[in-house]
Design a protein around this motif. Structure first.
Motif, PDB file in Angstrom:
ATOM      1  N   ARG A   1     -84.300  33.748  42.630  1.00 11.82           N
ATOM      2  CA  ARG A   1     -85.096  34.945  42.340  1.00 11.82           C
ATOM      3  C   ARG A   1     -85.472  35.552  43.686  1.00 11.82           C
ATOM      4  O   ARG A   1     -85.121  35.003  44.733  1.00 11.82           O
ATOM      5  CB  ARG A   1     -86.375  34.573  41.566  1.00 11.82           C
ATOM      6  CG  ARG A   1     -87.315  33.636  42.334  1.00 11.82           C
ATOM      7  CD  ARG A   1     -88.613  33.350  41.599  1.00 11.82           C
ATOM      8  NE  ARG A   1     -89.524  32.582  42.435  1.00 11.82           N
ATOM      9  CZ  ARG A   1     -89.530  31.259  42.541  1.00 11.82           C
ATOM     10  NH1 ARG A   1     -88.647  30.533  41.861  1.00 11.82           N
ATOM     11  NH2 ARG A   1     -90.409  30.649  43.323  1.00 11.82           N
TER      12      ARG A   1
ATOM     13  N   LEU B   1     -86.052  43.325  41.856  1.00  7.93           N
ATOM     14  CA  LEU B   1     -85.328  43.871  40.703  1.00  7.93           C
ATOM     15  C   LEU B   1     -86.233  43.774  39.485  1.00  7.93           C
ATOM     16  O   LEU B   1     -86.868  42.748  39.259  1.00  7.93           O
ATOM     17  CB  LEU B   1     -84.055  43.066  40.437  1.00  7.93           C
ATOM     18  CG  LEU B   1     -82.788  43.429  41.202  1.00  7.93           C
ATOM     19  CD1 LEU B   1     -81.627  42.624  40.657  1.00  7.93           C
ATOM     20  CD2 LEU B   1     -82.467  44.907  41.149  1.00  7.93           C
TER      21      LEU B   1
ATOM     22  N   GLU C   1     -82.888  35.992  34.019  1.00  5.27           N
ATOM     23  CA  GLU C   1     -81.732  36.890  33.995  1.00  5.27           C
ATOM     24  C   GLU C   1     -81.160  37.061  35.409  1.00  5.27           C
ATOM     25  O   GLU C   1     -79.940  37.084  35.604  1.00  5.27           O
ATOM     26  CB  GLU C   1     -82.183  38.251  33.443  1.00  5.27           C
ATOM     27  CG  GLU C   1     -81.051  39.115  32.949  1.00  5.27           C
ATOM     28  CD  GLU C   1     -81.548  40.482  32.455  1.00  5.27           C
ATOM     29  OE1 GLU C   1     -80.836  41.452  32.705  1.00  5.27           O
ATOM     30  OE2 GLU C   1     -82.657  40.550  31.866  1.00  5.27           O
ATOM     31  N   ILE C   2     -82.059  37.161  36.375  1.00  3.26           N
ATOM     32  CA  ILE C   2     -81.629  37.258  37.780  1.00  3.26           C
ATOM     33  C   ILE C   2     -80.817  36.016  38.150  1.00  3.26           C
ATOM     34  O   ILE C   2     -79.741  36.107  38.736  1.00  3.26           O
ATOM     35  CB  ILE C   2     -82.861  37.402  38.720  1.00  3.26           C
ATOM     36  CG1 ILE C   2     -83.490  38.793  38.543  1.00  3.26           C
ATOM     37  CG2 ILE C   2     -82.474  37.174  40.177  1.00  3.26           C
ATOM     38  CD1 ILE C   2     -84.785  39.001  39.310  1.00  3.26           C
TER      39      ILE C   2
ATOM     40  N   LYS D   1     -77.353  36.033  36.553  1.00  2.00           N
ATOM     41  CA  LYS D   1     -76.463  36.976  37.252  1.00  2.00           C
ATOM     42  C   LYS D   1     -76.003  36.396  38.593  1.00  2.00           C
ATOM     43  O   LYS D   1     -74.841  36.528  38.979  1.00  2.00           O
ATOM     44  CB  LYS D   1     -77.178  38.314  37.496  1.00  2.00           C
ATOM     45  CG  LYS D   1     -77.320  39.150  36.240  1.00  2.00           C
ATOM     46  CD  LYS D   1     -77.908  40.516  36.557  1.00  2.00           C
ATOM     47  CE  LYS D   1     -77.733  41.434  35.362  1.00  2.00           C
ATOM     48  NZ  LYS D   1     -77.938  42.824  35.655  1.00  2.00           N
ATOM     49  N   ALA D   2     -76.961  35.776  39.303  1.00  2.00           N
ATOM     50  CA  ALA D   2     -76.618  35.177  40.598  1.00  2.00           C
ATOM     51  C   ALA D   2     -75.592  34.051  40.417  1.00  2.00           C
ATOM     52  O   ALA D   2     -74.651  33.917  41.206  1.00  2.00           O
ATOM     53  CB  ALA D   2     -77.873  34.640  41.283  1.00  2.00           C
TER      54      ALA D   2
ATOM     55  N   GLU E   1     -72.168  35.588  39.871  1.00  2.00           N
ATOM     56  CA  GLU E   1     -71.616  36.079  41.147  1.00  2.00           C
ATOM     57  C   GLU E   1     -71.163  34.913  42.028  1.00  2.00           C
ATOM     58  O   GLU E   1     -70.098  34.963  42.652  1.00  2.00           O
ATOM     59  CB  GLU E   1     -72.677  36.915  41.891  1.00  2.00           C
ATOM     60  CG  GLU E   1     -72.969  38.250  41.228  1.00  2.00           C
ATOM     61  CD  GLU E   1     -74.154  39.000  41.832  1.00  2.00           C
ATOM     62  OE1 GLU E   1     -74.488  40.068  41.290  1.00  2.00           O
ATOM     63  OE2 GLU E   1     -74.745  38.521  42.830  1.00  2.00           O
TER      64      GLU E   1
ATOM     65  N   GLU F   1     -73.961  41.555  44.296  1.00  2.00           N
ATOM     66  CA  GLU F   1     -75.024  42.564  44.228  1.00  2.00           C
ATOM     67  C   GLU F   1     -76.416  41.980  43.960  1.00  2.00           C
ATOM     68  O   GLU F   1     -77.383  42.294  44.644  1.00  2.00           O
ATOM     69  CB  GLU F   1     -74.659  43.567  43.127  1.00  2.00           C
ATOM     70  CG  GLU F   1     -75.438  44.846  43.206  1.00  2.00           C
ATOM     71  CD  GLU F   1     -75.077  45.790  42.062  1.00  2.00           C
ATOM     72  OE1 GLU F   1     -75.872  46.705  41.830  1.00  2.00           O
ATOM     73  OE2 GLU F   1     -74.048  45.594  41.397  1.00  2.00           O
ATOM     74  N   THR F   2     -76.521  41.095  42.960  1.00  2.00           N
ATOM     75  CA  THR F   2     -77.831  40.518  42.616  1.00  2.00           C
ATOM     76  C   THR F   2     -78.340  39.634  43.757  1.00  2.00           C
ATOM     77  O   THR F   2     -79.526  39.677  44.127  1.00  2.00           O
ATOM     78  CB  THR F   2     -77.731  39.669  41.333  1.00  2.00           C
ATOM     79  OG1 THR F   2     -77.014  40.409  40.356  1.00  2.00           O
ATOM     80  CG2 THR F   2     -79.093  39.292  40.794  1.00  2.00           C
TER      81      THR F   2
ATOM     82  N   THR G   1     -79.453  41.835  46.663  1.00  2.00           N
ATOM     83  CA  THR G   1     -80.662  42.624  46.394  1.00  2.00           C
ATOM     84  C   THR G   1     -81.903  41.741  46.379  1.00  2.00           C
ATOM     85  O   THR G   1     -82.898  42.027  47.043  1.00  2.00           O
ATOM     86  CB  THR G   1     -80.534  43.366  45.047  1.00  2.00           C
ATOM     87  OG1 THR G   1     -79.339  44.142  45.085  1.00  2.00           O
ATOM     88  CG2 THR G   1     -81.716  44.289  44.815  1.00  2.00           C
ATOM     89  N   CYS G   2     -81.853  40.644  45.638  1.00  2.00           N
ATOM     90  CA  CYS G   2     -83.047  39.790  45.510  1.00  2.00           C
ATOM     91  C   CYS G   2     -83.172  38.807  46.668  1.00  2.00           C
ATOM     92  O   CYS G   2     -84.285  38.454  47.073  1.00  2.00           O
ATOM     93  CB  CYS G   2     -83.001  39.005  44.201  1.00  2.00           C
ATOM     94  SG  CYS G   2     -83.100  40.079  42.787  1.00  2.00           S
TER      95      CYS G   2
END
Length: 310
Positions: free
Chosen positions: A17, A32, A38-39, A42-43, A46, A288-289, A292-293
């Protein structure tokens, strides 16, 4: 002695996170507006896709699972707490964020030994945390392993005295500078050297504009040129797309690849891509995730293993 390796250690995240403790001076991080579970999912997606791409070209990726009990949101970036060297030495580093200190786990070393690698000696700098002094592994240190030079952009996470101590212990020549980024109109130190610079065998990708001091900039350029490295410059805007956060690795038949995120790749100009591809193909994956985080990208996710085999 080699600048690149075909073995990479990666940690699959379990509680990824945005880390509130690192956001203080990592200006690449953003919040985000989605739930942490959910983060993390997604991570993980990826991460898995990235590992598959590396394996597909013959990189030996050792994936270690994160431990949920540790609650380590940044465990996906192992290169900050450990470095592995050809003589069997392992460096253990002091971390700025308290919750990142739990990432240092013996299980990782046991796993590498089970994979046939030999650990001779652990050089432990972590007691510096008691003094509030930090040096975050190959995030802070860029090692030219062939020419025995170490580049370091000083920041709250990269202490000059500790860097010099590392260079004495590991026999590297220290090259010291400060790299800056513009945050809300102010020039502030970039938290890790490896977001503004990448050292490959025959070239370097670097945001020279981030080194405000002309003397320091000249010194960095001089050392790179001395060692025969082609300098591929990136802009500060490209650096913010993680175009400095790249790593050269070896795949099948010793083929070199420059590994980066899709965002980094997309930010490059045709001329920059041609300059890189003169030396080796590019391998990119969407992160991307994670970017960003986490405020880190492809290079931060890979801890290079140079240890000798049993």
């Amino acid at each position: 002695m080699s600048q690149t390796t075909n073995t990479i250690l990666m940690i699959r995240p379990i509680s990824f996170r945005m880390n509130e403790q690192t956001a203080i001076n990592n200006y690449f991080q953003e919040d985000l507006d989605i739930k942490n579970a959910e983060i993390n999912a997604k991570a993980q997606a990826e991460f898995d896709a990235f590992v598959e791409k590396l394996k597909a070209v013959g990189v030996n990726v050792i994936v270690e699972q994160d431990d949920i009990l540790m609650d380590t949101p940044d465990s996906i970036f192992p290169n900050n707490w450990v470095s592995f060297h050809e003589n069997g030495d392992v460096g253990l580093y002091p971390m700025f964020a308290e919750n990142r200190r739990r990432e240092r786990r013996d299980e990782v070393f046991i796993r590498l030994e089970n994979e046939g690698f030999k650990i001779e000696n652990i050089v432990d700098y972590t007691s510096a945390e008691d003094e509030g002094v930090f040096l975050e592994g190959t995030g802070s240190l860029l090692l030219d392993r062939i020419n025995h030079k170490a580049y370091c952009a000083l920041s709250p996470r990269a202490d000059e005295d500790l860097f010099i101590e590392f260079c004495e212990d590991f026999e590297y020549t220290p090259i010291i500078f400060t790299a800056y980024q513009t945050v809300e109109g102010k020039r502030l130190p970039i938290y890790h050297t490896n977001v503004m610079m990448c050292l490959a065998e025959k070239f370097a990708v670097i945001c020279l504009d981030s080194i405000d001091d002309k003397k320091e900039r000249k010194s960095v350029v001089k050392h790179l040129k001395q060692d025969g490295k082609e300098i591929i410059e990136i802009s500060e805007a490209q650096m913010h797309q993680f175009a400095g956060n790249m790593l050269q690795v070896q795949g099948h038949h010793n083929q070199r690849y420059l590994v980066m995120s899709k965002a980094a790749h997309d930010s490059l100009t045709p001329k920059q891509i041609a300059a890189i591809e003169k030396h080796c193909p590019i391998l990119s994956s969407s992160l991307e995730t994670i970017e960003t985080c986490g405020g880190g990208s492809a290079r931060c996710m890979m801890a290079e293993v140079f240890l000798p085999k049993n």
